[in-house]
Design a protein around this motif. Sequence first.
Motif, short mmCIF file in Angstrom:
data_model
loop_
_atom_site.label_atom_id
_atom_site.label_comp_id
_atom_site.label_asym_id
_atom_site.label_seq_id
_atom_site.Cartn_x
_atom_site.Cartn_y
_atom_site.Cartn_z
N GLU A 198 106.42 -43.87 18.27
CA GLU A 198 106.64 -45.31 18.10
C GLU A 198 105.79 -45.88 16.96
O GLU A 198 106.27 -46.68 16.15
CB GLU A 198 106.32 -46.04 19.40
N ARG A 199 104.54 -45.45 16.87
CA ARG A 199 103.68 -45.95 15.78
C ARG A 199 104.18 -45.46 14.42
O ARG A 199 104.07 -46.18 13.42
CB ARG A 199 102.24 -45.52 16.03
N CYS A 200 104.71 -44.26 14.36
CA CYS A 200 105.30 -43.76 13.11
C CYS A 200 106.50 -44.61 12.72
O CYS A 200 106.67 -44.96 11.53
CB CYS A 200 105.73 -42.31 13.27
N ARG A 201 107.32 -44.95 13.69
CA ARG A 201 108.51 -45.78 13.41
C ARG A 201 108.09 -47.13 12.84
O ARG A 201 108.64 -47.60 11.83
CB ARG A 201 109.31 -45.98 14.69
N LEU A 202 107.13 -47.77 13.48
CA LEU A 202 106.70 -49.09 13.03
C LEU A 202 105.98 -49.03 11.68
O LEU A 202 106.17 -49.90 10.83
CB LEU A 202 105.78 -49.72 14.08
N ALA A 203 105.16 -47.99 11.48
CA ALA A 203 104.43 -47.85 10.22
C ALA A 203 105.39 -47.64 9.05
O ALA A 203 105.18 -48.18 7.95
CB ALA A 203 103.44 -46.70 10.30
N ALA A 204 106.44 -46.88 9.27
CA ALA A 204 107.43 -46.65 8.21
C ALA A 204 108.13 -47.95 7.85
O ALA A 204 108.32 -48.28 6.66
CB ALA A 204 108.46 -45.62 8.67
N LYS A 205 108.47 -48.72 8.86
CA LYS A 205 109.14 -50.01 8.64
C LYS A 205 108.23 -50.96 7.86
O LYS A 205 108.66 -51.61 6.90
CB LYS A 205 109.52 -50.61 10.00
N ASP A 206 106.97 -51.05 8.27
CA ASP A 206 106.03 -51.96 7.61
C ASP A 206 105.70 -51.50 6.20
O ASP A 206 105.55 -52.31 5.28
CB ASP A 206 104.75 -52.09 8.44
N ALA A 207 105.57 -50.19 6.01
CA ALA A 207 105.25 -49.66 4.68
C ALA A 207 106.38 -49.95 3.70
O ALA A 207 106.14 -50.30 2.54
CB ALA A 207 104.98 -48.16 4.76
N GLU A 208 107.61 -49.79 4.15
CA GLU A 208 108.75 -50.09 3.28
C GLU A 208 108.78 -51.57 2.92
O GLU A 208 109.08 -51.94 1.79
CB GLU A 208 110.05 -49.67 3.98
N LYS A 209 108.44 -52.42 3.90
CA LYS A 209 108.41 -53.86 3.65
C LYS A 209 107.32 -54.22 2.64
O LYS A 209 107.55 -55.00 1.72
CB LYS A 209 108.16 -54.59 4.98
N LEU A 210 106.14 -53.61 2.79
CA LEU A 210 105.03 -53.91 1.88
C LEU A 210 105.28 -53.34 0.49
O LEU A 210 104.86 -53.92 -0.52
CB LEU A 210 103.73 -53.37 2.47
N ALA A 211 105.95 -52.19 0.41
CA ALA A 211 106.27 -51.61 -0.89
C ALA A 211 107.23 -52.53 -1.65
O ALA A 211 107.09 -52.74 -2.87
CB ALA A 211 106.90 -50.24 -0.71
N LYS A 212 108.17 -53.08 -0.94
CA LYS A 212 109.13 -54.02 -1.55
C LYS A 212 108.40 -55.30 -1.97
O LYS A 212 108.70 -55.86 -3.04
CB LYS A 212 110.24 -54.33 -0.57
N LYS A 213 107.46 -55.74 -1.16
CA LYS A 213 106.71 -56.96 -1.46
C LYS A 213 105.91 -56.79 -2.74
O LYS A 213 105.78 -57.72 -3.54
CB LYS A 213 105.78 -57.29 -0.29
N ASP A 214 105.36 -55.60 -2.95
CA ASP A 214 104.56 -55.33 -4.16
C ASP A 214 105.41 -55.43 -5.42
O ASP A 214 104.92 -55.79 -6.50
CB ASP A 214 103.94 -53.95 -4.07
N LYS A 215 106.69 -55.09 -5.30
CA LYS A 215 107.59 -55.11 -6.45
C LYS A 215 107.98 -56.53 -6.85
O LYS A 215 108.29 -56.80 -7.99
CB LYS A 215 108.84 -54.29 -6.17
#
Length: 216
Positions: A198-215
């Motif tokens: 579950e933590r892997c699932r959430l971390a992947a979701k948040d990381a993708e969101k933050l990567a997009k935010k950086d762009k």
Amino acid sequence: MKQQHTSLLPAAAFLFVLLVAAPAAYAQTRAPEAHHAPQPTQPSPIPRAPSVRERQLMMEEMSREMGKGTAPRKSEELRMTEIAEDYRDIQQVNNKMMSSAMRAAEPDYKMIAGSVADMRKRAERLRENLALPPPEAREGEKRPAPKSAEDAAGMKAALLALDRSLMSFVRSPVFKNTDVLDAEAAAKASRDLAEVIERCRLAAKDAEKLAKKDKD
């Protein structure tokens, strides 16, 4: 504590013959809470497999009764190989990710997303091959729900929580005694692994969101 004979981990002895322990690159970078992969123990004889086969036959019979058919069974050799590989690699991926993320002011979110996706895949296959019991919360136990990571600090906190859950799982007593397994230890290992997934699932979701935010 009551113990019971089980066929839960027929491949665990083989696992430790192959693995010893995953590299602890990250363990030396974190303070004050350092961790290390489990140390090698004297290999136990590999348990005989009939009880595993009996369990598989029971599952197939239940599937037939429900009209769902049955999936092809993995060979015992393949199961052991996959367990050994996933137990080792999930720790290696985690250590490399943690070492990189904790040292950076702004982590590489694309790297994190890829790493936790890999870890989740391996954790799910470990759950399948180890045949752990369904995760059930202990009476009176209430684990806090993981928080969404909104920034670098939040992501690092989420990864530390994931790291703790993973280390709790890989240090489980279920990997040390393959002949007699404590049911409570197996239940805890199941809860830990479910939390890792579950933590892997959430971390992947948040990381993708933050990567997009950086762009942006």
